[in-house]
Design a protein around this motif. Structure first.
Motif, short mmCIF file in Angstrom:
data_model
loop_
_atom_site.label_atom_id
_atom_site.label_comp_id
_atom_site.label_asym_id
_atom_site.label_seq_id
_atom_site.Cartn_x
_atom_site.Cartn_y
_atom_site.Cartn_z
N GLN A 106 1.18 -1.25 0.06
CA GLN A 106 -0.04 -0.15 0.27
C GLN A 106 1.12 1.58 0.20
O GLN A 106 2.06 1.28 0.78
CB GLN A 106 -0.95 -0.19 1.17
N ASP A 108 0.63 5.34 0.81
CA ASP A 108 -0.40 6.59 1.18
C ASP A 108 0.44 7.72 0.67
O ASP A 108 1.63 7.76 1.34
CB ASP A 108 -0.50 5.75 2.76
N THR A 110 -0.03 11.80 1.49
CA THR A 110 -0.31 12.93 2.10
C THR A 110 -0.73 14.03 1.36
O THR A 110 0.28 14.53 0.59
CB THR A 110 0.42 13.74 3.54
N THR A 289 -5.91 12.05 2.49
CA THR A 289 -4.86 11.64 2.58
C THR A 289 -5.34 10.59 0.66
O THR A 289 -6.67 10.35 1.39
CB THR A 289 -4.51 10.43 3.24
N TYR A 291 -4.81 7.23 -1.48
CA TYR A 291 -3.88 5.75 -1.27
C TYR A 291 -4.26 4.46 -2.47
O TYR A 291 -5.15 5.02 -2.95
CB TYR A 291 -4.23 4.48 0.10
N LYS A 293 -3.66 0.57 -3.17
CA LYS A 293 -2.56 -1.22 -2.72
C LYS A 293 -2.79 -2.06 -3.52
O LYS A 293 -4.13 -2.01 -4.15
CB LYS A 293 -3.79 -1.26 -1.20
N LYS A 319 -9.09 9.48 1.56
CA LYS A 319 -9.46 9.53 3.00
C LYS A 319 -9.68 10.89 3.23
O LYS A 319 -8.95 11.06 3.11
CB LYS A 319 -8.53 8.97 4.05
#
Length: 446
Positions: A106, A108, A110, A289, A291, A293, A319
């Motif tokens: 994954q 991520d 910001t 955020t 992401y 995956k 998110k």
């Protein structure tokens, strides 16, 4: 073989030359700034501040994690399909198998976090703080080396005067013994001179011990090996005449607290507290955020089946976290930071007044030390003149031994007062440089 012997000889001569080199005050300070172990500590702190800045920046860079797991469901959990869906009764069914495995990678990133953006501003001030701490350590080294160097000079002066006094007593002792043998002097007079000679010898031993201790102290504050020989130059102090006093203090007519490193450190600390206050306030804003995956998952009644039957899956998403209520935790943190910042500003004002007081006191002490040094310097000349006159009168038999001893004692007292005044003057000068925040300027001017 001759070539090697020649190289060894050249090396030995080079080492001997360095060992015999006499260092000036500036050279001692330069050595200390380069070799004292504390400089390594503060240099490391500067490197640590840079790495801390990289750590703060990393929070806004992508993070990649790979996680894997294998579960052995010793008792498989069952779910219930209510009656009426597939039949008149509830049906218990398991939606997994005994073994299941999962591997996922994954990323991520910001997108927006105002608290992180605000926190990044602290990096510059943290590096300034480390730099100022290093400069403050340099000032400490300059002050300590100067203090120890001046002590050595004064002890050398004291030792030279004591040795000169002992020679005077020795000469008079030889004369008195001859006079005793000829019957023109009494034994008690010889004993009086012997007592003063012995006392001066004891004082010389004490002065030699003080000189050795001060030399070791200088080595210590320089970061110099205590086992190595350190030779320093014969120091000639700068003693301005009384009519030059105003010239000497012209550069210290006004005081600027910003010259002091501890004042600038307080300013940096206030800036860091301002940033911390803004960062805490920014935690109330939403955080965004993104992401992505990609992973594999497998199930089986046996372990190998859960691994061999892996199927891949992937997902991307965003998110959004919106802080709503945290039990007034953020408000408490903000108020703590606000109070710290207010106190820091008030302490800075107090420090400014304290620094100004230290400067005024150091300036006054230097003026008094200069006046005392001028007076004691004149007084030692008078005491020498009186002793020469009394000594001549004693040799001619015009005056007695008591007057001779009294004049010699007055000379010794004048010498002692002069040495104390000289040391106080030298220390007062360096104290004023310290109070004014100009120790680096003092070092560069040597």
């Amino acid at each position: 073989m001759k070539k090697y012997l020649f190289l060894i000889l050249i090396t030995a001569l080079s080492v001997s030359a360095r060992a015999q080199e006499r260092l000036s005050l500036k050279q001692c300070i330069d050595y200390g700034l380069k070799h004292h172990r504390s400089t390594i500590v503060y240099r490391n702190d500067q490197d640590a501040a840079q790495f801390k800045a990289k750590e703060a920046k990393a929070a806004y860079l992508p993070t990649v994690n790979i996680n894997g797991s294998i579960d052995d469901n010793l008792k498989v959990q069952q779910s219930v399909i209510p009656a009426g869906v597939f039949g008149p009764t509830d049906i218990k069914v398991a939606f997994t198998k005994k073994f299941n495995s999962n591997v996922v990678a994954q990323v991520d990133q910001t997108i927006f976090d105002q608290s992180l953006i605000t926190g990044l501003k602290a990096n510059k001030f943290a590096q300034q703080q480390a730099q100022l701490n290093s400069e403050q350590n340099d000032e400490t080294i300059i002050y300590n080396i100067s203090n120890a160097y001046y002590q050595i000079f004064v002890y050398r002066q004291q030792l030279a005067l004591l040795q000169s006094n002992r020679e005077t007593y020795q000469q008079q002792l030889n004369i008195s013994k001859l006079q005793l043998e000829k019957g023109v002097a009494i034994e008690s007079d010889v004993n009086k001179i012997q007592v003063n000679y012995n006392n001066t010898s004891s004082q010389i031993l004490a002065a030699e011990s003080d000189l050795e201790l001060s030399q070791n102290q200088l080595k210590n504050v320089m970061g110099y090996s205590l086992s190595d020989t350190l030779q320093i130059q014969n120091f000639v102090p700068d003693e301005p005449a009384a009519d030059q006093t105003q010239i000497m203090f012209r550069d210290f007519a006004s005081f600027n607290a910003a010259n002091r490193i501890d004042y600038r450190l307080s300013e940096v600390n206030i800036a860091l507290l301002d940033i911390d206050q803004a960062r805490i306030r920014a935690t109330a804003l939403p955080k965004l955020t993104a992401y992505a995956k990609y992973g594999y998952i497998g199930f089986g009644d046996k372990l190998n089946e859960s691994i061999s039957g892996l199927s891949d899956y992937s997902a991307v998403g965003i998110k959004l976290a919106i802080p709503v209520f945290d039990g007034f935790k953020r408000n408490a943190q903000y108020n703590q930071a606000r109070i710290k910042q207010v106190n820091a500003r008030e302490n800075l004002k107090l420090d400014q007044e304290t620094f100004h007081l230290e400067f005024d006191n150091a300036r006054t002490k230097l003026i008094k030390a200069q006046s005392s040094l001028d007076n004691d310097k004149r007084n030692i000349g008078l005491a020498e003149s009186v002793f020469k006159s009394t000594d001549l009168q004693y040799q001619k038999g015009v005056t007695g031994l008591t007057d001779w001893l009294n004049s010699q004692y007055s000379l010794k007292e004048a010498q002692s007062n002069y040495l104390n005044s000289l040391y106080n003057f030298l220390i007062a000068k360096i104290d004023l440089e310290k109070a004014n925040g100009t120790l680096k300027t003092f070092h560069n001017s040597l």
